[in-house]
Design a protein around this motif. Structure first.
Motif, mmCIF file in Angstrom:
data_model
loop_
_atom_site.group_PDB
_atom_site.id
_atom_site.type_symbol
_atom_site.label_atom_id
_atom_site.label_comp_id
_atom_site.label_asym_id
_atom_site.label_seq_id
_atom_site.Cartn_x
_atom_site.Cartn_y
_atom_site.Cartn_z
ATOM 1 N N ALA A 72 0.838 -1.278 0.192
ATOM 2 C CA ALA A 72 -0.041 0.081 0.079
ATOM 3 C C ALA A 72 0.805 1.337 0.100
ATOM 4 O O ALA A 72 0.504 2.266 -0.581
ATOM 5 C CB ALA A 72 -1.107 0.049 1.111
ATOM 6 N N MET A 73 1.891 1.254 0.780
ATOM 7 C CA MET A 73 2.848 2.433 0.942
ATOM 8 C C MET A 73 3.541 2.614 -0.520
ATOM 9 O O MET A 73 3.655 3.562 -1.099
ATOM 10 C CB MET A 73 3.891 2.452 1.900
ATOM 11 N N ILE A 74 4.065 1.546 -1.211
ATOM 12 C CA ILE A 74 4.732 1.557 -2.240
ATOM 13 C C ILE A 74 3.621 2.195 -3.464
ATOM 14 O O ILE A 74 4.157 2.941 -4.445
ATOM 15 C CB ILE A 74 5.061 0.014 -2.767
ATOM 16 N N PHE A 75 2.454 1.820 -3.572
ATOM 17 C CA PHE A 75 1.493 2.248 -4.090
ATOM 18 C C PHE A 75 1.139 3.390 -3.961
ATOM 19 O O PHE A 75 0.910 4.406 -5.045
ATOM 20 C CB PHE A 75 0.180 1.486 -4.400
ATOM 21 N N ALA A 76 0.820 4.080 -2.878
ATOM 22 C CA ALA A 76 0.271 5.250 -2.653
ATOM 23 C C ALA A 76 1.348 6.513 -2.305
ATOM 24 O O ALA A 76 1.023 7.879 -2.811
ATOM 25 C CB ALA A 76 -0.432 5.382 -1.076
ATOM 26 N N LEU A 77 2.670 6.177 -1.745
ATOM 27 C CA LEU A 77 3.605 7.099 -1.531
ATOM 28 C C LEU A 77 3.871 7.958 -2.829
ATOM 29 O O LEU A 77 3.698 9.384 -2.749
ATOM 30 C CB LEU A 77 4.803 6.614 -0.822
ATOM 31 N N PRO A 78 4.116 7.448 -3.933
ATOM 32 C CA PRO A 78 4.552 8.203 -5.208
ATOM 33 C C PRO A 78 3.427 9.060 -5.781
ATOM 34 O O PRO A 78 3.540 10.430 -5.971
ATOM 35 C CB PRO A 78 5.081 7.334 -6.313
ATOM 36 N N VAL A 79 2.179 8.514 -5.609
ATOM 37 C CA VAL A 79 1.098 9.205 -6.204
ATOM 38 C C VAL A 79 0.763 10.390 -5.294
ATOM 39 O O VAL A 79 0.422 11.561 -5.799
ATOM 40 C CB VAL A 79 -0.225 8.345 -6.378
ATOM 41 N N ALA A 80 0.677 10.080 -3.991
ATOM 42 C CA ALA A 80 0.728 11.450 -3.019
ATOM 43 C C ALA A 80 1.442 12.405 -3.085
ATOM 44 O O ALA A 80 1.085 13.456 -3.120
ATOM 45 C CB ALA A 80 0.430 10.662 -1.509
ATOM 46 N N LEU A 81 2.825 12.005 -3.416
ATOM 47 C CA LEU A 81 3.803 12.903 -3.537
ATOM 48 C C LEU A 81 3.427 13.999 -4.647
ATOM 49 O O LEU A 81 3.679 15.365 -4.851
ATOM 50 C CB LEU A 81 4.909 12.471 -3.415
ATOM 51 N N GLY A 82 3.155 13.249 -5.686
ATOM 52 C CA GLY A 82 2.844 13.883 -6.942
ATOM 53 C C GLY A 82 1.657 14.826 -6.898
ATOM 54 O O GLY A 82 1.711 15.931 -7.336
ATOM 55 N N VAL A 83 0.625 14.302 -6.129
ATOM 56 C CA VAL A 83 -0.530 15.100 -5.950
ATOM 57 C C VAL A 83 -0.187 16.643 -5.007
ATOM 58 O O VAL A 83 -0.673 17.547 -5.368
ATOM 59 C CB VAL A 83 -1.797 14.395 -4.804
ATOM 60 N N GLY A 84 0.657 16.107 -3.931
ATOM 61 C CA GLY A 84 1.116 17.174 -3.270
ATOM 62 C C GLY A 84 1.902 18.438 -4.073
ATOM 63 O O GLY A 84 1.718 19.617 -3.962
ATOM 64 N N VAL A 85 2.483 18.111 -5.011
ATOM 65 C CA VAL A 85 3.364 18.957 -5.467
ATOM 66 C C VAL A 85 2.579 19.665 -6.873
ATOM 67 O O VAL A 85 2.570 20.943 -6.982
ATOM 68 C CB VAL A 85 4.527 18.229 -6.635
ATOM 69 N N PHE A 86 1.540 19.045 -7.176
ATOM 70 C CA PHE A 86 0.777 19.385 -8.261
ATOM 71 C C PHE A 86 -0.349 20.652 -7.582
ATOM 72 O O PHE A 86 -0.428 21.439 -8.278
ATOM 73 C CB PHE A 86 -0.250 18.286 -8.767
ATOM 74 N N LEU A 87 -0.931 20.227 -6.361
ATOM 75 C CA LEU A 87 -1.526 21.206 -5.723
ATOM 76 C C LEU A 87 -0.791 22.517 -5.350
ATOM 77 O O LEU A 87 -1.488 23.517 -5.255
ATOM 78 C CB LEU A 87 -2.188 20.640 -4.441
ATOM 79 N N THR A 88 0.508 22.268 -5.079
ATOM 80 C CA THR A 88 1.220 23.560 -4.406
ATOM 81 C C THR A 88 1.752 24.481 -5.764
ATOM 82 O O THR A 88 1.954 25.629 -5.865
ATOM 83 C CB THR A 88 2.054 23.065 -3.503
ATOM 84 N N HIS A 89 2.513 23.731 -6.637
ATOM 85 C CA HIS A 89 3.379 24.390 -7.658
ATOM 86 C C HIS A 89 2.998 24.245 -9.204
ATOM 87 O O HIS A 89 3.548 24.768 -9.958
ATOM 88 C CB HIS A 89 4.616 23.862 -7.579
ATOM 89 N N ILE A 90 1.817 23.550 -9.499
ATOM 90 C CA ILE A 90 1.523 23.069 -11.073
ATOM 91 C C ILE A 90 0.064 23.869 -10.894
ATOM 92 O O ILE A 90 -0.258 24.640 -12.179
ATOM 93 C CB ILE A 90 1.593 21.599 -11.378
ATOM 94 N N LEU A 91 -0.980 23.571 -10.054
ATOM 95 C CA LEU A 91 -2.214 23.892 -10.338
ATOM 96 C C LEU A 91 -2.575 25.219 -10.282
ATOM 97 O O LEU A 91 -1.531 25.879 -9.577
ATOM 98 C CB LEU A 91 -3.090 22.974 -9.361
ATOM 99 N N ALA A 92 -3.178 25.958 -11.151
ATOM 100 C CA ALA A 92 -3.533 27.479 -11.109
ATOM 101 C C ALA A 92 -4.108 27.801 -9.509
ATOM 102 O O ALA A 92 -4.867 26.986 -9.095
ATOM 103 C CB ALA A 92 -4.604 27.805 -12.300
#
Length: 277
Positions: A72-92
């Motif tokens: 579960a951690m292997i599946f979730a961690l990379p995606v969750a990190l990508g979501v965090g980056v997207f919400l803070t530095h990529i999304l308008a």
């Protein structure tokens, strides 16, 4: 006088929490002592669980717990990190508040709802791809990953937002690209918070019961395949505790599993404290 009363109240609360934790640990040790006297440390590694013969080994449950949580951690961690980056530095910026609220709402959904959804939709999908009924460690790990992903994403988002804007702007002023700023400036400075979120999610996944009760199958056996029914520590206790009340050896074995889960969870909490130092 009010200040003194407040200090006394705060200290009492702190000491009471410690007392409860120690009391819980003491009860688990006392209740599981018969099992460790009978089977010793081998209880942790023995995978045979036979109630009729009075032979109990926690190896299969421990194996399923650790493996499903690790996947579960292997599946979730990379995606969750990508979501965090997207919400803070990529999304308008005008959309960030809306998407942040959606992620926080996902983190607040009760685990039993994830389990029901997984049983109805995810288990058949796993079965159609890998064969069998779909019930097992893979389905459990997939739903656990979906369940803990919003938690990691929320903590990661806050950790990334805590990086001073002046540092980020200075990196851009020096000619760094967005990828360089994220990989070499933002994420290294936010890694403490990101790791803390990951450890908190790990602790939640280790003790999860209601989500996996629909998905794992409840079979206490070390399965060579990820799509065969298995049983975690929490699931084993939930399924067998009622019938074990009339069998002291069985009851003690379940308390031994609970003690092992308590120790694993305590180690995760200690890891969070270490990360925040």
């Amino acid at each position: 006088m009010k200040e003194l009363s407040f200090k006394v109240l705060i200290r009492f609360g702190a000491y009471f929490v410690v007392f409860l934790a120690l009391l819980l640990f003491a009860v688990l040790v006392f209740k599981s002592s018969a099992t460790f006297k009978s089977f010793g440390i081998g209880f942790i590694f023995d995978s045979v669980w036979d109630v009729n013969k009075g032979h109990f080994g926690g190896g299969a449950a421990i194996y399923a717990t650790l493996l499903s949580t690790a996947l579960a951690m292997i599946f979730a961690l990379p995606v969750a990190l990508g979501v965090g980056v997207f919400l803070t530095h990529i999304l308008a910026k005008r959309f960030r508040a809306f998407f942040s609220i959606c992620i926080e709402l996902l983190a607040a959904i009760p685990s039993i709802i994830y389990g029901m959804w997984g049983f109805l939709y995810f288990v058949p999908l796993v079965g159609s791809i890998f064969g069998g009924s779909g019930v097992g460690l893979l389905a459990s790990a997939g739903v656990l990953a979906i369940m803990i992903l919003p938690l990691i994403a929320c903590v990661s988002k806050d950790a990334i937002n805590a990086v001073p804007k002046s540092v980020v702007e200075s990196a851009y002023a020096l000619g760094a690209t967005r990828a360089q700023v994220l990989c070499q400036v933002v994420l290294p400075r936010a890694k403490t918070g990101i790791l803390a979120g990951a450890i908190l999610a790990l602790a939640r996944a280790l003790g999860e019961t209601m989500a996996v009760v629909f998905l794992m199958g409840g079979v206490l056996k070390v399965q060579p395949s990820l799509v065969e029914p298995a049983s975690s520590i929490a699931l084993t206790i939930a399924l067998q505790f009622g019938e074990a009340m009339t069998n002291r050896a069985h009851e003690s074995a379940l308390f031994a599993l609970a003690l092992i889960l308590f120790v694993i969870s305590a180690l995760c909490s200690s890891g969070v404290r270490y990360v925040f130092k």
